[in-house]
Write a protein that holds these residues in place. Structure first.
Motif: not given
Length: 83
Positions: A63-83
């Motif tokens: 669960d902790e590993l999945i949570k880390m991935y979800e946080q990374w994905a949310a941060n990466a999505k927030a940084k990416s240009p709008a599509r």
């Protein structure tokens, strides 16, 4: 952005790699008793991909590993240009 055909090739390559690992029991000789993990990383001309497989007798580890991935994905999505 990855095209559907490219994504299918990536999934195929990962599946074949994992199947090869699974067929060789020596890959699992020295695993800890309560947890283990495996990762594969690859690339093509368009980008890099990876897969992580993990096992733990304590589900909170997974669960902790999945949570880390979800946080990374949310941060990466927030940084990416709008599509």
């Amino acid at each position: 952005m990855i095209e559907a055909q490219d994504a299918a090739r990536v999934a195929d390559a990962l599946g074949r790699n994992l199947a090869g690992v699974a067929m060789d029991r020596s890959n699992f000789q020295r695993l800890p008793d309560t947890f283990w993990g495996y990762f594969a990383r690859g690339h093509d001309a368009k980008g890099t991909f990876a897969v992580i497989v993990t096992y733990s007798e304590d589900g909170r580890d997974v669960d902790e590993l999945i949570k880390m991935y979800e946080q990374w994905a949310a941060n990466a999505k927030a940084k990416s240009p709008a599509r």
